[in-house]
Write a protein that holds these residues in place. Structure first.
Motif, short mmCIF file in Angstrom:
data_model
loop_
_atom_site.label_atom_id
_atom_site.label_comp_id
_atom_site.label_asym_id
_atom_site.label_seq_id
_atom_site.Cartn_x
_atom_site.Cartn_y
_atom_site.Cartn_z
N VAL A 1 5.75 -16.07 -2.60
CA VAL A 1 5.56 -15.01 -1.78
C VAL A 1 6.05 -14.01 -2.33
N ASN A 2 5.00 -13.11 -2.63
CA ASN A 2 4.75 -11.94 -3.30
C ASN A 2 3.99 -10.40 -2.45
N THR A 3 4.37 -9.50 -3.31
CA THR A 3 4.08 -8.04 -2.54
C THR A 3 2.77 -7.19 -3.75
N ILE A 4 2.37 -6.22 -2.97
CA ILE A 4 0.79 -5.72 -4.09
C ILE A 4 1.86 -4.64 -3.42
N SER A 5 1.77 -3.20 -4.41
CA SER A 5 1.89 -2.27 -3.92
C SER A 5 0.80 -1.37 -5.09
N PRO A 6 -0.15 -0.93 -4.26
CA PRO A 6 -1.22 -0.42 -4.84
C PRO A 6 -1.33 1.13 -5.40
N GLY A 7 -0.72 1.49 -4.46
CA GLY A 7 -0.46 3.44 -5.05
C GLY A 7 -1.96 3.95 -4.14
N PRO A 8 -1.63 5.03 -4.13
CA PRO A 8 -2.87 5.81 -3.46
C PRO A 8 -4.23 4.70 -4.00
N VAL A 9 -4.88 4.22 -2.70
CA VAL A 9 -6.38 4.13 -2.94
C VAL A 9 -7.38 4.63 -2.11
N LYS B 1 1.36 -1.53 0.00
CA LYS B 1 0.04 -0.09 -0.17
C LYS B 1 0.54 1.31 0.17
N ASN B 2 1.87 1.20 -1.22
CA ASN B 2 2.85 2.70 -1.33
C ASN B 2 1.56 3.53 -1.09
N ARG B 3 2.08 4.92 -0.54
CA ARG B 3 2.00 6.13 -0.62
C ARG B 3 2.80 6.99 -1.30
N PRO B 4 2.15 8.20 -2.07
CA PRO B 4 3.37 9.31 -2.31
C PRO B 4 4.63 9.49 -1.70
N VAL B 5 5.95 9.47 -2.50
CA VAL B 5 6.58 9.79 -1.43
C VAL B 5 6.68 11.52 -0.63
N THR B 6 6.12 11.59 0.23
CA THR B 6 6.34 12.29 0.75
C THR B 6 7.60 12.85 2.05
N PRO B 7 7.59 14.06 2.56
CA PRO B 7 8.64 14.29 3.28
C PRO B 7 7.73 13.77 5.29
#
Length: 293
Positions: free
Chosen positions: A225-233, A189-195
């Motif tokens: 074994v895997n990971t899921i990176s949805p980005g902003p949801v 569940k990655n989010r935008p790279v912010t400070p």
């Protein structure tokens, strides 16, 4: 992947005595008969007869994943901590398809004890485990100047330590290679790279590397074994603390000019848990609509 270390609720949600709240799951004999008589005709994405445990699955992405696994025929353990009503709704949605069964289990998977409880209840009810989806986690926001030791520790305990040890506890319970659908998936569940995303993104980077190593470690047993990176949801957790103008700005960075939805993510997890994806392991699947390419 996600999970932690704190208190835990060590009780499966008790039945209220209403028959409609009881587990509507086919018996093992009936399920085995269904699988054996029709296995030659089942699509490779079918999860009939499989048992899935999804942490943090009473709402948002976790709930969508639980429903998607149930839609493919899996028996699903829906995990919650406080919102039993929401968990009930997910359970009933899965049962209503007539394909998979489901139960709701109250357990705080931010602790090692809570994660073990969830696994124990899955085996107690369904007899085995085939699929583990580590979805629960926290998403705090602090810049380097604001981060203190407690904030740092809570993120790594919940988002890294707990899911790692839950995967360790689950690994011996997963069947051997012959079942073809033994899977551990983690939602980054990655989010935008912010400070202010320092600690959160650090934990997600750690989980991605752990996933790569476990794919090598457990691969000899046929476990993927895997990971899921949805980005902003668009979930309550993602919206928290963000004005609408910020949400609109993030959405415009996607080619489709919108945020992702939980139902955009869930089918990919179900696919990775299926026989069709048995040759996909150690990967970080970016399901973000082109937000990052």
């Amino acid at each position: 992947m996600s999970g932690t270390i704190s208190n835990f609720f060590n009780a499966v949600r008790p039945s209220n005595g209403n028959n409609s709240d009881r587990l509507a799951v086919p018996t093992a004999a009936k399920m085995n008969k269904q699988v054996s008589t029709s296995s030659q005709m089942l699509p490779l994405t079918s999860l009939i007869g499989k048992v899935a445990v999804v942490t943090g699955s009473s709402r948002s992405i976790g709930a969508a994943i639980a429903r998607s696994l149930g839609e493919q025929g899996a028996n699903v353990v829906v995990n919650y901590v406080n919102d039993n009503k929401a968990a009930d709704e997910v359970v009933q949605a899965i049962r209503s398809t007539g394909k998979g069964g489901a139960i709701a289990v109250r357990a705080d998977t931010s602790t090692l004890q809570g994660g073990q409880l969830l696994l124990d209840e899955a085996v107690k009810t369904f007899g085995h485990i085939d699929i583990l989806v580590l979805n629960a986690g926290i998403m705090g926001s602090k810049t380097l100047a604001e981060v203190d030791e407690s904030f740092f520790d809570s993120h790594f305990e919940i988002n890294v330590k707990a899911p790692l040890f839950m995967a360790k506890a689950a690994a011996p319970l997963l069947p051997s290679r012959e079942s073809h659908t033994n899977s551990i998936a983690a939602c980054i569940k990655n989010r935008p790279v912010t400070p202010n995303a320092l600690c959160y993104l650090a934990t997600k980077g750690a989980i991605e590397q752990i996933s790569r190593v476990l794919a090598k470690d457990l691969g000899s047993r046929g476990i993927t074994v895997n990971t899921i990176s949805p980005g902003p949801v668009d979930t309550p957790q993602f919206r928290e603390g963000k004005p609408q103008s910020v949400l609109d700005s993030i959405a415009k960075q996607n080619p489709s000019r919108r945020l992702g939805e939980p139902d955009d993510i869930a089918p990919v997890v179900a696919f990775l848990a299926s026989q069709a994806a048995q040759w996909i392991t150690g990967q970080n699947i970016r399901v973000n609509g082109g937000f990052v390419v």
